[in-house]
Design a protein around this motif. Structure first.
Motif, PDB file in Angstrom:
ATOM      1  N   PRO A 210      68.756  -9.573 -21.413  1.00 46.08           N
ATOM      2  CA  PRO A 210      68.444 -11.252 -20.972  1.00 46.08           C
ATOM      3  C   PRO A 210      67.931 -11.662 -19.940  1.00 46.08           C
ATOM      4  O   PRO A 210      68.369 -10.716 -18.821  1.00 46.08           O
ATOM      5  CB  PRO A 210      69.824 -11.056 -21.937  1.00 46.08           C
ATOM      6  CG  PRO A 210      70.561  -9.821 -21.493  1.00 46.08           C
ATOM      7  CD  PRO A 210      69.446  -8.705 -21.363  1.00 46.08           C
ATOM      8  N   ASN A 211      68.552 -12.931 -19.753  1.00 46.91           N
ATOM      9  CA  ASN A 211      68.472 -13.278 -18.702  1.00 46.91           C
ATOM     10  C   ASN A 211      70.005 -14.007 -18.242  1.00 46.91           C
ATOM     11  O   ASN A 211      70.424 -14.303 -19.209  1.00 46.91           O
ATOM     12  CB  ASN A 211      67.344 -14.616 -18.180  1.00 46.91           C
ATOM     13  CG  ASN A 211      65.717 -13.498 -18.711  1.00 46.91           C
ATOM     14  OD1 ASN A 211      65.079 -14.350 -18.306  1.00 46.91           O
ATOM     15  ND2 ASN A 211      65.793 -12.642 -18.391  1.00 46.91           N
ATOM     16  N   LEU A 212      69.651 -14.306 -16.716  1.00 48.18           N
ATOM     17  CA  LEU A 212      71.153 -15.092 -16.937  1.00 48.18           C
ATOM     18  C   LEU A 212      71.015 -16.041 -16.755  1.00 48.18           C
ATOM     19  O   LEU A 212      70.717 -16.981 -15.785  1.00 48.18           O
ATOM     20  CB  LEU A 212      71.748 -14.561 -15.037  1.00 48.18           C
ATOM     21  CG  LEU A 212      73.323 -14.820 -14.727  1.00 48.18           C
ATOM     22  CD1 LEU A 212      74.236 -14.634 -15.686  1.00 48.18           C
ATOM     23  CD2 LEU A 212      73.057 -14.462 -13.940  1.00 48.18           C
ATOM     24  N   TYR A 213      72.107 -17.030 -17.489  1.00 52.15           N
ATOM     25  CA  TYR A 213      72.051 -18.485 -17.557  1.00 52.15           C
ATOM     26  C   TYR A 213      73.616 -19.111 -17.403  1.00 52.15           C
ATOM     27  O   TYR A 213      74.414 -18.071 -16.920  1.00 52.15           O
ATOM     28  CB  TYR A 213      72.289 -19.026 -19.306  1.00 52.15           C
ATOM     29  CG  TYR A 213      70.925 -19.254 -19.968  1.00 52.15           C
ATOM     30  CD1 TYR A 213      70.349 -20.193 -20.103  1.00 52.15           C
ATOM     31  CD2 TYR A 213      70.309 -17.799 -20.104  1.00 52.15           C
ATOM     32  CE1 TYR A 213      69.566 -20.539 -20.401  1.00 52.15           C
ATOM     33  CE2 TYR A 213      69.077 -17.488 -20.543  1.00 52.15           C
ATOM     34  CZ  TYR A 213      68.354 -19.309 -21.070  1.00 52.15           C
ATOM     35  OH  TYR A 213      66.801 -18.669 -21.063  1.00 52.15           O
ATOM     36  N   THR A 214      73.746 -20.223 -16.921  1.00 51.17           N
ATOM     37  CA  THR A 214      75.120 -20.858 -16.799  1.00 51.17           C
ATOM     38  C   THR A 214      74.872 -21.699 -17.199  1.00 51.17           C
ATOM     39  O   THR A 214      74.514 -22.819 -18.142  1.00 51.17           O
ATOM     40  CB  THR A 214      75.364 -21.445 -15.515  1.00 51.17           C
ATOM     41  OG1 THR A 214      74.904 -22.283 -14.961  1.00 51.17           O
ATOM     42  CG2 THR A 214      75.546 -20.259 -14.061  1.00 51.17           C
ATOM     43  N   MET A 215      76.365 -22.018 -17.794  1.00 52.92           N
ATOM     44  CA  MET A 215      76.647 -24.037 -18.509  1.00 52.92           C
ATOM     45  C   MET A 215      77.977 -24.671 -17.971  1.00 52.92           C
ATOM     46  O   MET A 215      79.018 -23.855 -17.627  1.00 52.92           O
ATOM     47  CB  MET A 215      76.831 -23.416 -19.924  1.00 52.92           C
ATOM     48  CG  MET A 215      77.792 -22.164 -20.553  1.00 52.92           C
ATOM     49  SD  MET A 215      77.330 -22.185 -22.416  1.00 52.92           S
ATOM     50  CE  MET A 215      78.815 -20.969 -22.300  1.00 52.92           C
TER      51      MET A 215
END
Length: 264
Positions: A210-215
């Motif tokens: 996966p890749n890195l996300y923020t929320m």
């Protein structure tokens, strides 16, 4: 290895004595001390936020379980009693509570437990949540736990994890990610405004990374901030001031990557 937040010390695992033990040393590598010094395998040290305690995993009782000791190796207390496997231990801000994953059988299903540092008040806080619950992360105020969940029944060809949150008691369960991606390994930001997580982009293959996300902590405004493939077990780890993130990227080799909190 794990660095103490305020003590100038690093705890680490080494087999230099013939079996795995927990050691501490100064930040410059001097003054190495064996804290556990036992016949068992003692691994994975995690400092408490106040730097006075270390949680670690040991098979001294047969199965691998979590223990807590003070920073000198004393006052050792067993804090978990899981039938098969424990993982992902984390401390609350006050160094009093911990949370970890317990997989009670060889099944994929697992729960998140909370417990006091003394071993008192153990509680399965996901008891009524079917499936796998793992990778707990405390909110900065200690009132919430973010975690990854794989609902039952699991699809062996595409395990669609999502990020959830709940209160410390296990109440107010809230699903934060609702996409078709594989969302895992949440980490709460120090100011409590965001959560990082690893999300697999390509839903056609369950084994791409996966890749890195923020929320935001209510699950809104998801944003991809880093594209190279990540290690699922790391995700994005915040610096104490919330200005930077560290992660592990996977390509031909694994590399440690530091970046701004916006991915710059």
């Amino acid at each position: 290895a794990d660095a103490a937040p305020c003590k100038g010390k690093i705890a680490f695992t080494s087999d230099r004595t013939g079996n795995n033990e927990i050691f501490v040393m100064n930040e410059d590598g001097t003054d190495i001390v064996n804290l556990t010094n036992s016949a068992s395998s003692d691994i994975d040290p995690v400092w408490s936020p106040d730097g006075n305690w270390i949680a670690f995993r040991s098979n001294r009782s047969g199965l691998g379980q979590y223990y807590v000791m003070d920073a000198t190796g004393g006052q050792v207390v067993k804090i978990s009693d899981c039938g098969n496997r424990v993982d992902g231990i984390t401390w609350r801000y006050d160094s009093a509570y911990l949370a970890y994953q317990c997989q009670p059988t060889l099944s994929y299903e697992s729960d998140i437990w909370t417990v006091l540092r003394t071993g008192a008040l153990p509680k399965n806080v996901t008891l009524n949540i079917n499936g796998a619950a793992a990778a707990p992360s405390f909110s900065p105020d200690g009132g919430w736990i973010a975690f990854e969940r794989l609902p039952a029944p699991a699809d062996p060809n595409y395990p669609n994890y999502d990020i959830y949150k709940m209160t410390l008691s296990g109440a107010s369960l809230t699903r934060l990610t609702t996409d078709a991606l594989r969302d895992r390994t949440p980490h709460w930001s120090p100011d409590g405004s965001k959560i990082t997580y690893a999300a697999k982009e390509d839903t056609t293959s369950p084994y791409t990374y996966p890749n890195l996300y923020t929320m935001k902590t209510d699950g809104t405004a998801p944003q991809q901030i880093y594209a190279p493939d990540l290690d699922l077990n790391v995700g994005g780890i915040w610096s104490p001031d919330g200005k930077h993130l560290v992660t592990v990227a996977r390509s031909a080799v694994s590399v440690v990557v530091a970046m701004g909190a916006d991915g710059s």
